[in-house]
Each structure stands twice: as structure tokens, then as C-alpha cells.
Design an enzyme around this catalytic site. Structure first.
Site, PDB file in Angstrom:
ATOM      1  N   LEU A  98       0.419  -0.929  -0.012  1.00 18.81           N
ATOM      2  CA  LEU A  98      -0.441  -0.112  -0.098  1.00 18.81           C
ATOM      3  C   LEU A  98       1.214   0.889   0.062  1.00 18.81           C
ATOM      4  O   LEU A  98       2.147   1.572   1.031  1.00 18.81           O
ATOM      5  CB  LEU A  98      -1.126  -0.081   1.279  1.00 18.81           C
ATOM      6  N   ASP A  99       0.852   2.302  -0.970  1.00 22.31           N
ATOM      7  CA  ASP A  99       1.327   3.313  -0.581  1.00 22.31           C
ATOM      8  C   ASP A  99       1.787   4.032   1.197  1.00 22.31           C
ATOM      9  O   ASP A  99       0.748   3.409   1.499  1.00 22.31           O
ATOM     10  CB  ASP A  99       0.828   4.398  -1.464  1.00 22.31           C
ATOM     11  N   GLN A 100       2.401   4.868   1.258  1.00 25.05           N
ATOM     12  CA  GLN A 100       3.318   5.226   2.252  1.00 25.05           C
ATOM     13  C   GLN A 100       1.689   6.021   2.636  1.00 25.05           C
ATOM     14  O   GLN A 100       1.258   5.191   3.848  1.00 25.05           O
ATOM     15  CB  GLN A 100       3.858   6.032   1.880  1.00 25.05           C
TER      16      GLN A 100
END
Length: 272
Positions: A98-100
Site C-alpha cells: 500500500l502507498d505510504q
């Protein structure tokens, strides 16, 4: 480490019948990540895998600028330093990312067998991934499908873009609530898992995700700063798959983040 007829060659080399290929595997690298104590929100755990509710702002695995303090460091500490090694020495246990700034459901593998089983399900697109997002503006259709290929942006290698020769990418969306013409609350189902897929697809419709500074124009970002927006409003709400060892169906979901509730109320919407 690959030779054809005892000669080094290019990756684009086309093999001919009768050629001899020799592959020399490099020695295995040792994992030098130091486990770090971290508060984890565990949704499911057994001897094979771990499903977490990732916090926004948390980086999943070590990368440039993030040598420590990642989710991998915390999970290594929780698991006593043992995770699947298929992802490599910098990404033990990481099956997907998942993106930051994206929060929500994330599955990690403790064993190589579990990692392989989960990776097969991702490759076969049999894992159900549902997201929630607050987007700028309101889509013309209350629900629909975005089918547009994605690849690296030709001029900005740090971002992705819709590119004719890109990889196949499909996202279904449904509008749950709209807040005048200014914003909308969306449910999204991913049929593929391209980097930044939801962000790129929604931005392509003219509806970037609230707080997404990578895919929104400067004018929108200035408005967000005036509103005190501090994160991207994208949440991996639900993950459904079959257990890689028992084949039993698993369905994990999380509560909507408090910041979502607060923003929806601020926009004049109703709690759900």
C-alpha cells in the site's frame, strides 16, 4: 550470471534451438534488517500469515529514504525475525503493498509456501480488494468502470500515467455520497494491482483523491492546505482471499478511519 554458448549476452537475446544456456545463481544475500518494536493493528494471524490494518504515513518496506521504521521492521520484531524470504532481503513477507499515505488491510506471509500461495491468487486476480476514497468533484455516472492501461509517466519517472502501451488496469467505482459538486465519497474495487492505480484512474476522470499531492494540480493543493488536509483520503477497507494453506475463505475489513468520518462530516455528509 547467465551465459549462452559460454558467452555473456543481452537480455533481449533470442534463443535458437541447440544453444546451451548456463545460469549461475548468485550466493544468497543475508538479511541485515534489525527488527524494531512497533504498535501493530492485527486483524488476523496464524502460523502462515498476518493481516494488518496499516496506518497512514507508514512505509511498508525499506527503500530510498526509509532505511528504518518501516512496517517490515515492526512485523519482523513481532514475528521474532522470521518472515517469508521470497520478496528479497529488503522485503521479507511482502506479498503486496500500500502507498505510504494509504491506510487499511495488508496481508504479509510468514512462510515461503504461504507467500507462493498468496502470490498465485494475486496473479490470478482472485483476491477481492475494496477501497474507500474521498475524491474531488462528483463523477458524471454514479458508478462505472475505468479500463485504462498504466505505466511510468514518460516525463516524470516518479509518477504513473495512463499510457497506450502500459499494463492492463481496471478499477470499478461507485458513489456512496456526494457533497454538492465539490467532493464525493467512493467505493472502489480493484481488478488489477498496478502502482498508484486508483490514484491515476480517478485523476484521469478529473477527480483526484483528496490530499493526493502527486496527481492533483497546484490550485487544488493550495485549497487543501487552506483546509488543513494532512493526508490522502484512500483506505483499503476490505480484503477477501482463500487461506494459502487451508483454502478456507477469509474476509477481513477495517473500520473507516476517524479522519474520514471527520472530513465527511465537515463536507456535510452523513456518517455510515
Amino acid at each position: 550470471a547467465i551465459r549462452v554458448d559460454d558467452q555473456t549476452t543481452k537480455p533481449s537475446h533470442s534463443l535458437r534451438v541447440g544453444q546451451k544456456v548456463i545460469i549461475i545463481p548468485p550466493p544468497p544475500s543475508t538479511m541485515d534488517l534489525t527488527p524494531e518494536p512497533m504498535e501493530l493493528q492485527i486483524l488476523f494471524e496464524d502460523e502462515a500469515l498476518l493481516v494488518l490494518n496499516k496506518s497512514p504515513g507508514c512505509v511498508v518496506h525499506p527503500a530510498a529514504g526509509h532505511a528504518t521504521g518501516t512496517l517490515v521492521h515492526g512485523v519482523l520484531h513481532h514475528c521474532g525475525g522470521t518472515l517469508s524470504g521470497i520478496g528479497g532481503v529488503a522485503r521479507p513477507g511482502v506479498v503486496h503493498r500500500l502507498d505510504q499515505d494509504t491506510s487499511g488491510c495488508l496481508v504479509m506471509a510468514k512462510t515461503d509456501r504461504a507467500h507462493q500461495g498468496l502470490a498465485e491468487q494475486f496473479a490470478q486476480r482472485s483476491i477481492h480488494k475494496q477501497y474507500l476514497a474521498i475524491a474531488c468533484g462528483v463523477p458524471k455516472c454514479s458508478e462505472g468502470r475505468i479500463d485504462a492501461p498504466i505505466a511510468r509517466h514518460p516525463n516524470n519517472r516518479k509518477t504513473m500515467a495512463i499510457v497506450d502501451q502500459g499494463r492492463h488496469a481496471v478499477t470499478d467505482y461507485r458513489t456512496l455520497q456526494s457533497f454538492g459538486a465539490h467532493a464525493s465519497y467512493l467505493s472502489l474495487n480493484l481488478h488489477t494491482g498496478r502502482t498508484h492505480q486508483i490514484r491515476v484512474h480517478l485523476a484521469s476522470l478529473g477527480h483526484p483523491i483528496l490530499g493526493d499531492t502527486k496527481y492533483a494540480d497546484d490550485e487544488l493543493q493550495a485549497v487543501w492546505r487552506s483546509m488543513g488536509v494532512q493526508r490522502m483520503y484512500l483506505h483499503a477497507w476490505q480484503l477477501r482471499f482463500r487461506h494459502p494453506m487451508t483454502d478456507k475463505p477469509l474476509s477481513l475489513s477495517t473500520e473507516r478511519p476517524l479522519l474520514f468520518e471527520q472530513m465527511i462530516k465537515r463536507l456535510g455528509g452523513q456518517p455510515t
